[in-house]
Design an enzyme around this catalytic site. Structure first.
Site, PDB file in Angstrom:
ATOM      1  N   TYR A  47      -8.152  15.479   4.193  1.00  0.00           N
ATOM      2  CA  TYR A  47      -8.628  14.032   4.099  1.00  0.00           C
ATOM      3  C   TYR A  47     -10.267  13.712   3.122  1.00  0.00           C
ATOM      4  O   TYR A  47     -11.272  14.395   2.911  1.00  0.00           O
ATOM      5  CB  TYR A  47      -8.732  14.211   5.528  1.00  0.00           C
ATOM      6  N   GLU A  49     -11.261   9.951   3.024  1.00  0.00           N
ATOM      7  CA  GLU A  49     -11.732   8.603   3.343  1.00  0.00           C
ATOM      8  C   GLU A  49     -12.918   8.624   2.580  1.00  0.00           C
ATOM      9  O   GLU A  49     -13.764   9.032   2.542  1.00  0.00           O
ATOM     10  CB  GLU A  49     -11.596   8.059   4.621  1.00  0.00           C
ATOM     11  N   ASP A 193       1.308  -9.485  -9.966  1.00  0.00           N
ATOM     12  CA  ASP A 193       2.220  -8.696  -8.854  1.00  0.00           C
ATOM     13  C   ASP A 193       2.781  -8.007 -10.414  1.00  0.00           C
ATOM     14  O   ASP A 193       4.100  -8.488 -10.504  1.00  0.00           O
ATOM     15  CB  ASP A 193       2.643  -8.954  -8.295  1.00  0.00           C
ATOM     16  N   THR A 219       3.337  -1.669  -8.971  1.00  0.00           N
ATOM     17  CA  THR A 219       3.251   0.167  -8.396  1.00  0.00           C
ATOM     18  C   THR A 219       3.446   0.668  -9.889  1.00  0.00           C
ATOM     19  O   THR A 219       3.286   0.133 -10.756  1.00  0.00           O
ATOM     20  CB  THR A 219       4.886  -0.795  -8.053  1.00  0.00           C
ATOM     21  N   LYS A 222       8.442   2.438 -10.827  1.00  0.00           N
ATOM     22  CA  LYS A 222       8.977   1.289 -11.768  1.00  0.00           C
ATOM     23  C   LYS A 222       9.242   1.702 -13.610  1.00  0.00           C
ATOM     24  O   LYS A 222       9.169   2.620 -13.292  1.00  0.00           O
ATOM     25  CB  LYS A 222       9.414   0.076 -11.279  1.00  0.00           C
ATOM     26  N   ARG A 228       5.710   7.372  -6.318  1.00  0.00           N
ATOM     27  CA  ARG A 228       6.139   5.542  -5.562  1.00  0.00           C
ATOM     28  C   ARG A 228       4.517   5.740  -4.603  1.00  0.00           C
ATOM     29  O   ARG A 228       4.224   6.398  -4.406  1.00  0.00           O
ATOM     30  CB  ARG A 228       7.259   6.258  -4.310  1.00  0.00           C
TER      31      ARG A 228
HETATM   32  N1  DSN Z   1      11.244  -3.482  -3.293  1.00  0.00           N
HETATM   33  C1  DSN Z   1      10.989  -4.002  -4.546  1.00  0.00           C
HETATM   34  C2  DSN Z   1      12.824  -3.952  -5.161  1.00  0.00           C
HETATM   35  O1  DSN Z   1      13.795  -4.037  -5.736  1.00  0.00           O
HETATM   36  O2  DSN Z   1      12.815  -4.929  -6.308  1.00  0.00           O
HETATM   37  C3  DSN Z   1       9.972  -3.985  -4.770  1.00  0.00           C
HETATM   38  O3  DSN Z   1       9.489  -3.842  -3.980  1.00  0.00           O
END
Ligand code: DSN
Length: 426
Positions: A47, A49, A193, A219, A222, A228
């Protein structure tokens, strides 16, 4: 304790699925083995925090170091002053930014989901459309490009507090300078984003949103090819110009408000094992090898677009600047839903996707979204894109012929043997 073979057998099956098939979901990728190893470790037990050096728990000396490494590395990648690496996902990152700067009922302006936007950019089924008043801009019907005139018109008329750019199914680059100019006329914040193209932006292969955005979220899994998770970045921390206050009524620098919006605002204990994996991935992003990888993504995207165009497929906006293509299948007489299903039978994974001005529902759709980050990680180059499109086209042409689809599947499985995935895992 007995080994849970039920779960581990399923994990092995998922590994085999990933090995045998062609992964073309634009938001997916294959992390390195060391990213996965860093993610499955004892830090899940801890933990923590708070933030490095200011935690609410003892025993955080080591996780402080991994979290600080992740922060330092991601700041170096994007040459920025502030990073929060704790958001559990991109959605959480967007949530935290909005929590920091908006009040319930405030107006936000984002790209319509049906035109390539994202759920967290104001969709009525998401917190962003429920807590705030969502407004949308779209793309132009004639060329599929973002309609900045529409963005400006809505912004000047409605005066949203936040303009969101970035998308989930948009294959072209963005004019961030224009967006900031629009926002400045109405004293709005800009949040980019960049989840989809982050790995390409990291290597300066696309326009940078940093100079022109107050906040950049992403994120990490990707094109960045990490675990993730999510991150929030700012090029420069700033004394918030609109006098936003914390709950005690104090005017705070934005970095402070953002940190507080992540924890305690919207999350509890950070996932320090995932943060360790983010640190590893950011280290990889800083290498020349990753530069080559990102360049190859662009080359592969363009090669794939050309192959589809040669076969008479309609690509929204006519091509791609980044890692994905949005294909309008209406001239092929097949829905996105059906195409996703039949490609699945041939071990080719894509997702159905609405195309701009779609006449079908989000559940059926007229298109598919196709992305190359994962196949590029597996070592494919431009010459392999032709082959992939050949497989896709054969499956679509033979949509009603199960025997033909089986034949394509066998060819796909054989082809993928040339591109080993995680050989160390046996
Ligand atoms: N779900 C993702 C995508 O496939 O683009 C975006 O969050």
């Amino acid at each position: 304790m007995q080994r849970d073979t039920l779960v581990f057998d399923l994990i092995q099956k998922e590994l085999e699925r990933q090995r045998h098939g062609i992964e073309l979901i634009a938001s997916e990728n294959f992390t390195s083995l060391q990213v996965m190893q860093a993610m499955g470790n004892v830090m899940t037990n801890k933990y923590a925090e708070g933030y490095p050096g200011r935690r609410y728990y003892g025993g955080c000396e080591i996780v402080d170091q991994t979290e600080q490494l992740a922060i330092d590395r991601v700041k170096k990648i994007f040459d920025c002053e502030y990073a929060n690496v704790q958001p559990h996902s991109g959605a959480q990152a967007n949530y935290a930014v909005m929590l920091a700067i908006l009040q319930p009922g405030d107006k936000i302006l984002g790209l319509d989901l049906s035109m390539g936007g994202h759920l967290t950019h104001g969709s009525p089924v998401n917190f962003s459309g429920k807590l705030y008043k969502p407004l949308f801009y779209g793309v132009k019907k004639e060329n599929g490009l973002v309609d900045y005139d529409m963005m400006e018109k809505v912004a000047l008329t409605e005066k949203p507090k936040l303009i969101i750019c970035g998308a989930s199914a948009y294959s072209r680059d963005w004019d961030y300078a224009r967006i900031r100019k629009i926002a400045d006329q109405i004293n709005a914040f800009v949040m980019c984003d960049m989840a989809h193209p982050a790995g390409l932006i990291a290597k300066n292969l696309l326009n940078s949103p940093f100079e022109h955005s107050h906040f950049v979220t992403s994120t990490t899994h990707k094109t960045l090819r990490g675990p993730r998770g999510g991150i929030i970045l700012m090029k420069k921390d700033f004394d918030n110009p609109f006098g936003l206050k914390d709950v005690k009524g104090n005017i705070r620098p934005m970095s402070n408000l953002l940190d507080m919006a992540v924890f305690p605002g919207s999350q509890g204990g950070p996932l320090e094992h995932v943060i360790a994996a983010k640190a590893v991935a950011f280290g990889e992003t800083l290498t020349d090898e990753f530069t080559q990888y990102a360049r190859q993504i662009i080359l592969n995207g363009q090669a794939m677009a050309n192959s589809f165009l040669k076969r008479g497929y309609h690509i929204v906006s006519g091509g791609t600047d980044n890692h994905l293509l949005l294909i309008d299948l209406r001239n092929k007489n097949i829905s996105g839903k059906k195409a996703e299903a039949i490609l699945g039978k041939a071990d080719i994974t894509v997702n159905k996707n609405m195309v701009p001005f779609d006449d079908k529902s989000a559940f059926v759709t007229s298109g598919i979204r196709v992305g190359v980050p994962a196949v590029t990680t597996r070592g494919m180059k431009e010459e392999h894109m032709e082959k992939l499109v050949d497989f896709i086209d054969s499956a679509i042409v033979n949509a009603e012929q199960d025997a033909e689809l089986e034949c394509v599947r066998k060819k796909v499985n054989l082809f993928m043997q040339q591109f080993p995935l995680y050989p160390e895992l046996g």
